[in-house]
Design a protein around this motif. Structure first.
Motif, mmCIF file in Angstrom:
data_model
loop_
_atom_site.group_PDB
_atom_site.id
_atom_site.type_symbol
_atom_site.label_atom_id
_atom_site.label_comp_id
_atom_site.label_asym_id
_atom_site.label_seq_id
_atom_site.Cartn_x
_atom_site.Cartn_y
_atom_site.Cartn_z
ATOM 1 N N VAL A 1 0.849 -1.189 0.000
ATOM 2 C CA VAL A 1 0.000 0.000 0.000
ATOM 3 C C VAL A 1 0.883 1.237 0.000
ATOM 4 C CG1 VAL A 1 -1.864 -1.165 1.243
ATOM 5 C CG2 VAL A 1 -0.167 0.147 2.533
ATOM 6 N N ASP A 2 0.284 2.368 -0.346
ATOM 7 C CA ASP A 2 1.013 3.639 -0.316
ATOM 8 C C ASP A 2 0.868 4.356 1.020
ATOM 9 O OD1 ASP A 2 1.852 3.377 -3.001
ATOM 10 O OD2 ASP A 2 -0.022 4.273 -3.727
ATOM 11 N N CYS A 3 -0.254 4.128 1.696
ATOM 12 C CA CYS A 3 -0.555 4.867 2.923
ATOM 13 C C CYS A 3 -1.292 3.951 3.895
ATOM 14 C CB CYS A 3 -1.412 6.086 2.600
ATOM 15 S SG CYS A 3 -1.887 7.097 4.019
ATOM 16 N N ALA A 4 -0.881 3.980 5.155
ATOM 17 C CA ALA A 4 -1.483 3.111 6.165
ATOM 18 C C ALA A 4 -1.610 3.865 7.484
ATOM 19 C CB ALA A 4 -0.652 1.843 6.359
ATOM 20 N N MET A 5 -2.486 3.348 8.335
ATOM 21 C CA MET A 5 -2.702 3.944 9.653
ATOM 22 C C MET A 5 -2.398 2.931 10.742
ATOM 23 S SD MET A 5 -6.310 5.202 11.452
ATOM 24 C CE MET A 5 -6.455 6.775 10.604
ATOM 25 N N ALA A 6 -1.772 3.416 11.815
ATOM 26 C CA ALA A 6 -1.665 2.656 13.064
ATOM 27 C C ALA A 6 -2.484 3.399 14.106
ATOM 28 C CB ALA A 6 -0.218 2.536 13.511
ATOM 29 N N LEU A 7 -3.383 2.686 14.749
ATOM 30 C CA LEU A 7 -4.253 3.273 15.764
ATOM 31 C C LEU A 7 -4.146 2.440 17.032
ATOM 32 C CD1 LEU A 7 -6.667 5.062 16.749
ATOM 33 C CD2 LEU A 7 -8.183 3.406 15.643
ATOM 34 N N GLY A 8 -4.066 3.089 18.172
ATOM 35 C CA GLY A 8 -4.057 2.379 19.445
ATOM 36 C C GLY A 8 -4.944 3.085 20.446
ATOM 37 N N PHE A 9 -5.683 2.323 21.229
ATOM 38 C CA PHE A 9 -6.578 2.927 22.213
ATOM 39 C C PHE A 9 -6.749 1.959 23.371
ATOM 40 C CE2 PHE A 9 -8.918 1.012 18.686
ATOM 41 C CZ PHE A 9 -9.650 0.030 19.325
ATOM 42 N N GLU A 10 -7.162 2.482 24.496
ATOM 43 C CA GLU A 10 -7.390 1.632 25.660
ATOM 44 C C GLU A 10 -8.377 2.292 26.605
ATOM 45 O OE1 GLU A 10 -6.938 -1.848 26.004
ATOM 46 O OE2 GLU A 10 -4.873 -1.302 25.490
#
Length: 434
Positions: free
Chosen positions: A100-109
């Motif tokens: 892919v050209d663009c990706a997201m990393a998301l973290g939550f708690e």
């Protein structure tokens, strides 16, 4: 492999876990902020890795569907306290591989109040090998939190082996609480004297309450992209390159009778050595570090494991003042886990956010001067550690693309922010709660 750049970061303020804000709201806020920072809509994101430790199986989808049901791969990640940086590793790998050209990393708690406990009592605890080694070697204190015992015993081991003292660990906490007073995202912003830290309630061994990270609620998000994407969207001046990123897990040394190793020191050594080699630098080239100080003892051990000092000399970094402003390194300018807070799934992405802001020169009165290389260390017992090295893509100055500087002002998102970030092609899953 293709070069990978961080083009957008965002996080919520870390707060006490009182059930006041649910994870979809926290995750949405961080995601919108990261997309706004990169000046792109969610349509540009082709892959997402979502990290959390305490939640049901597809919580990542539940958060991101608020931005649009775009049918991209969404991977849910749990790697204990290194969950956030593990999500970042997955997003980076998707871009670096050319998938892919663009990706997201998301973290939550969204965490329960009080010390960490095992969620499941009807199956094998994944930390049983560490706990059994500790019980056989030094015993177990039923009234003390297990994590505090592992790291507290590691600190005792370092003191006994190398001559560090309890005061060295208290000074680490004093530093991080001081740094945190400048960070609007921190759960705690009070400044404490060394005496107050030493006299706060004992938790285990040398560790007092003010030397232990709190449980926290919060979220962080990072957008990564390849060089062609950066150029196409005119983001060269704010892009921060991930020059190396290494994950390591435990070696058999962890099962030794040396309590230093129970805290995962050997996997940090391996990841750090490989990260420096891949980046083509040495520890001397780094100016700012976000280090996993879940307990002050772990920051002490990690100076050594990251080769910031010769083996056994971690406490000399404290004595010389080379772990704070005016010294060789600034470690945890954000306040670290001890004071900023530690929502497990978000921590690694909050560390990344701080270092990106530092590399861009946006950090205001906590700015580290002349940042060329920034280093991130995020560890989860059981075990995994991720060491990441960053540098700004070019030497050009840049200003925030939003209407405020997110590094120095912890705002909530507005309807306008959300509308700017959401998918323009797919209907929202639900109306966002703003």
């Amino acid at each position: 492999m293709a070069k990978v750049f961080v083009i957008g970061v965002g996080m919520t303020k870390f707060i006490k876990p009182r059930g006041e804000v649910d994870y979809p709201e926290m995750g949405l806020e961080a995601s919108v902020k990261a997309l706004n920072d990169a000046n792109i809509t969610y349509d540009k994101v082709e892959y997402a890795a979502c990290g959390y430790v305490y939640g049901d199986s597809t919580a990542g989808q539940r958060v991101l569907y608020q931005l649009g049901m775009t049918q991209i791969p969404i991977i849910n990640v749990n790697n204990n306290c290194s969950t956030g940086s593990t999500a970042l590793l997955q997003a980076r790998n998707a871009v670096a591989s050319g998938s892919v050209d663009c990706a997201m990393a998301l973290g939550f708690e969204r965490m329960a109040r009080g010390s960490l406990t095992s969620t499941f009592a009807d199956r094998t605890n994944p930390m049983d090998h560490v706990t059994m080694q500790m019980i056989e070697s030094v015993g177990f204190e039923p009234k003390a939190p297990p994590a505090a015992q592992i790291f507290g015993n590691a600190g005792i081991g370092y003191m006994n082996k190398y001559g560090a003292t309890e005061r060295h660990m208290a000074k680490i906490a004093e530093k991080n609480h001081s740094h945190s007073s400048r960070n609007p995202y921190s759960q705690f912003r009070d400044v404490y004297t060394l005496e107050q830290i030493e006299k706060s309630p004992k938790v285990f061994g040398p560790l007092t309450k003010l030397q232990c990270c709190p449980t926290s609620d919060g979220a962080g998000a990072v957008i990564v992209a390849n060089e062609q994407f950066v150029i196409k969207h005119g983001l060269q001046d704010q892009a921060v390159e991930i020059v190396s990123q290494i994950m390591a897990t435990d070696s058999p040394v962890m099962l030794s009778k040396d309590p230093i190793e129970w805290a995962g020191a050997d996997m940090t050594r391996r990841a750090a050595a490989q990260a420096y080699q891949k980046a083509g630098i040495t520890p001397n080239d780094v100016q700012v570090i976000e280090l996993h100080d879940c307990f002050s003892a772990n920051e002490l051990l990690t100076y050594d494991a990251l080769a910031l000092t010769p083996p056994g000399k971690a406490h000399t970094l404290i004595d010389s003042g080379d772990n704070t402003y005016g010294g060789k390194y600034v470690v945890n300018p954000s306040g670290g886990l001890i004071s900023k807070g530690h929502p497990l799934g978000a921590t690694g992405l909050a560390q990344c956010s701080e270092l990106v802001w530092q590399a861009r020169g946006w950090a205001g009165d906590r700015q580290v001067p002349n940042v060329k290389y920034a280093l991130q260390h995020n560890v989860g017992l059981g075990g995994a550690v991720v060491v990441t090295i960053y540098k700004k893509a070019n030497a050009n100055a840049c200003k925030p693309l939003t209407n405020y500087n997110p590094a120095v002002e912890a705002r909530s998102i507005t309807q306008e922010d959300y509308d700017k970030a959401k998918s323009t092609k797919r209907a929202e899953f639900l109306e966002a709660k703003l």
